[in-house]
Design a protein around this motif. Structure first.
Motif, PDB file in Angstrom:
ATOM      1  N   LEU A  27       0.835  -1.204   0.000  1.00  0.00           N
ATOM      2  CA  LEU A  27       0.000   0.000   0.000  1.00  0.00           C
ATOM      3  C   LEU A  27       0.872   1.257   0.000  1.00  0.00           C
ATOM      4  N   LEU A  28       1.891   1.272   0.837  1.00  0.00           N
ATOM      5  CA  LEU A  28       2.768   2.450   0.888  1.00  0.00           C
ATOM      6  C   LEU A  28       3.509   2.625  -0.437  1.00  0.00           C
ATOM      7  N   ASP A  29       3.846   1.506  -1.045  1.00  0.00           N
ATOM      8  CA  ASP A  29       4.493   1.527  -2.346  1.00  0.00           C
ATOM      9  C   ASP A  29       3.544   2.139  -3.400  1.00  0.00           C
ATOM     10  N   LEU A  30       2.292   1.689  -3.398  1.00  0.00           N
ATOM     11  CA  LEU A  30       1.312   2.211  -4.368  1.00  0.00           C
ATOM     12  C   LEU A  30       1.053   3.702  -4.150  1.00  0.00           C
ATOM     13  N   ALA A  31       0.999   4.112  -2.876  1.00  0.00           N
ATOM     14  CA  ALA A  31       0.738   5.527  -2.576  1.00  0.00           C
ATOM     15  C   ALA A  31       1.798   6.409  -3.252  1.00  0.00           C
ATOM     16  N   GLU A  32       2.995   5.871  -3.396  1.00  0.00           N
ATOM     17  CA  GLU A  32       4.096   6.616  -4.020  1.00  0.00           C
ATOM     18  C   GLU A  32       4.077   6.489  -5.540  1.00  0.00           C
ATOM     19  N   SER A  33       3.790   5.257  -6.025  1.00  0.00           N
ATOM     20  CA  SER A  33       4.068   4.972  -7.432  1.00  0.00           C
ATOM     21  C   SER A  33       2.838   4.948  -8.340  1.00  0.00           C
ATOM     22  N   PHE A  34       1.628   4.864  -7.749  1.00  0.00           N
ATOM     23  CA  PHE A  34       0.432   4.701  -8.573  1.00  0.00           C
ATOM     24  C   PHE A  34      -0.387   5.987  -8.555  1.00  0.00           C
ATOM     25  N   SER A  35      -1.009   6.294  -9.693  1.00  0.00           N
ATOM     26  CA  SER A  35      -1.891   7.454  -9.736  1.00  0.00           C
ATOM     27  C   SER A  35      -3.281   7.014 -10.183  1.00  0.00           C
ATOM     28  N   GLY A  36      -4.278   7.199  -9.344  1.00  0.00           N
ATOM     29  CA  GLY A  36      -5.643   6.815  -9.717  1.00  0.00           C
ATOM     30  C   GLY A  36      -6.466   6.440  -8.509  1.00  0.00           C
ATOM     31  N   ILE A  37      -7.289   5.405  -8.688  1.00  0.00           N
ATOM     32  CA  ILE A  37      -8.209   4.971  -7.638  1.00  0.00           C
ATOM     33  C   ILE A  37      -7.713   3.641  -7.080  1.00  0.00           C
ATOM     34  N   ILE A  38      -7.564   3.581  -5.769  1.00  0.00           N
ATOM     35  CA  ILE A  38      -7.046   2.360  -5.141  1.00  0.00           C
ATOM     36  C   ILE A  38      -8.082   1.830  -4.157  1.00  0.00           C
ATOM     37  N   SER A  39      -8.491   0.578  -4.382  1.00  0.00           N
ATOM     38  CA  SER A  39      -9.424  -0.056  -3.461  1.00  0.00           C
ATOM     39  C   SER A  39      -8.615  -0.847  -2.431  1.00  0.00           C
ATOM     40  N   LEU A  40      -8.860  -0.570  -1.129  1.00  0.00           N
ATOM     41  CA  LEU A  40      -8.085  -1.212  -0.059  1.00  0.00           C
ATOM     42  C   LEU A  40      -8.806  -2.452   0.453  1.00  0.00           C
ATOM     43  N   GLY A  41      -8.062  -3.378   1.056  1.00  0.00           N
ATOM     44  CA  GLY A  41      -8.695  -4.487   1.760  1.00  0.00           C
ATOM     45  C   GLY A  41      -9.292  -3.954   3.058  1.00  0.00           C
ATOM     46  N   GLY A  42     -10.267  -4.685   3.598  1.00  0.00           N
ATOM     47  CA  GLY A  42     -10.983  -4.213   4.792  1.00  0.00           C
ATOM     48  C   GLY A  42     -10.108  -3.974   6.007  1.00  0.00           C
ATOM     49  N   GLY A  43      -8.961  -4.656   6.082  1.00  0.00           N
ATOM     50  CA  GLY A  43      -8.099  -4.511   7.258  1.00  0.00           C
ATOM     51  C   GLY A  43      -6.887  -3.628   7.013  1.00  0.00           C
ATOM     52  N   ALA A  44      -6.857  -2.966   5.861  1.00  0.00           N
ATOM     53  CA  ALA A  44      -5.651  -2.203   5.500  1.00  0.00           C
ATOM     54  C   ALA A  44      -5.454  -0.964   6.378  1.00  0.00           C
ATOM     55  N   LEU A  45      -6.559  -0.405   6.895  1.00  0.00           N
ATOM     56  CA  LEU A  45      -6.424   0.776   7.766  1.00  0.00           C
ATOM     57  C   LEU A  45      -6.329   0.304   9.206  1.00  0.00           C
TER      58      LEU A  45
END
Ligand code: S3P
Length: 187
Positions: free
Chosen positions: A73-91
Motif C-alpha cells: 500500500l505504501l508503495d502504491l501511494a508513491e508509485s500509482f496514480s488513480g483509484i485504489i481499493s483497499l482491503g478491509g483490514g488495511a487501515l
C-alpha cells in the motif's frame, strides 16, 4: 461533465471500508467514469505473492499478510496514480490513515453488516469464513465475529474525507455518480 469534475482532483482516491462492502466494484465504475486508473490492493498482494489471499493466511499467517499489505500500500501511494481499493483490514493503525489522507482523498464505503455477512457467507474468498479445521462457520457466528471486527476498525474508516452509504443507491452506476459529485464538492 462528470469526467471534468473528476479531473479537478488529480490525487489518488483511496476506497476504504469493511470487507465485502463493494469497494472494488465501485472503484472500477468510478475509474471508468472519471477516466482514471484503477488498482485493487488485494489483487496486487495476490499477484506479487503468487498466492491467493486465503493461501497467504493459511501458509504464512495473518501478521505476514498485514505486513505485506502495508508494504504494498505504501508503495502504491508513491508509485500509482488513480483509484485504489483497499482491503478491509488495511487501515489498521493511525499512521496509515494519516499517510493516506495526506496522499489523497480517503472515501469510506459503508455497507450494512447484514449485507456484508451474506456476501462473505456466499463466497469462499475470505479467511474469516473458515474455522481452524477448514470448515465453514455458522452464519450467526460469522455475523458476531464480523461485527466485533468492524467495531475495532470503524474509528479508522470514519476518519475518511468522504462517506458513502451504499444502501442509499439502487445501482453502482448511481453510487459512482453520487461519489463523483461528493468528490467535486470536496476539492
Ligand atoms: C480482509 C479483507 C479482505 C482481504 C483479506 C482480509 C479483512 O479484503 O484483504 O481477506 O481483514 O478485512 P476485502 O475488504 O476486499 O474483502
Amino acid at each position: 461533465m462528470k469526467k471534468d469534475e473528476m479531473e479537478r482532483f488529480t490525487g489518488n482516491i483511496y476506497l476504504c471500508g469493511f470487507m465485502a462492502s463493494g469497494k472494488s466494484t465501485l472503484g472500477r465504475v468510478l475509474a471508468l467514469k472519471g477516466d482514471r486508473n484503477f488498482c485493487d490492493l488485494d489483487e496486487v498482494i495476490v499477484e506479487r505473492e503468487g498466492m491467493s489471499i486465503r493461501e497467504i493466511f493459511e501458509k504464512k499467517g495473518g501478521p505476514y499478510f498485514r505486513n505485506k499489505e502495508r508494504e504494498y500500500l505504501l508503495d502504491l501511494a508513491e508509485s500509482f496514480s488513480g483509484i485504489i481499493s483497499l482491503g478491509g483490514g488495511a487501515l489498521h493503525n493511525q499512521e496509515v490513515v494519516d499517510l493516506l489522507k495526506q496522499s489523497g482523498l480517503l472515501v469510506f464505503v459503508d455497507t450494512p453488516m447484514e449485507v456484508i455477512t451474506n456476501r462473505v457467507f456466499n463466497s469462499d474468498e475470505r479467511p474469516i469464513l473458515f474455522k481452524k479445521d477448514g470448515k465453514i462457520k455458522m452464519k450467526e457466528t460469522l455475523f458476531t465475529e464480523l461485527k466485533a471486527l468492524y467495531l475495532g476498525r470503524e474509528n479508522f474508516y470514519k476518519q475518511a474525507h468522504i462517506h458513502i452509504q451504499t444502501q442509499l443507491y439502487p445501482s453502482v452506476e448511481e453510487m459512482a455518480e453520487a461519489l463523483i459529485a461528493k468528490i467535486s464538492r470536496h476539492v
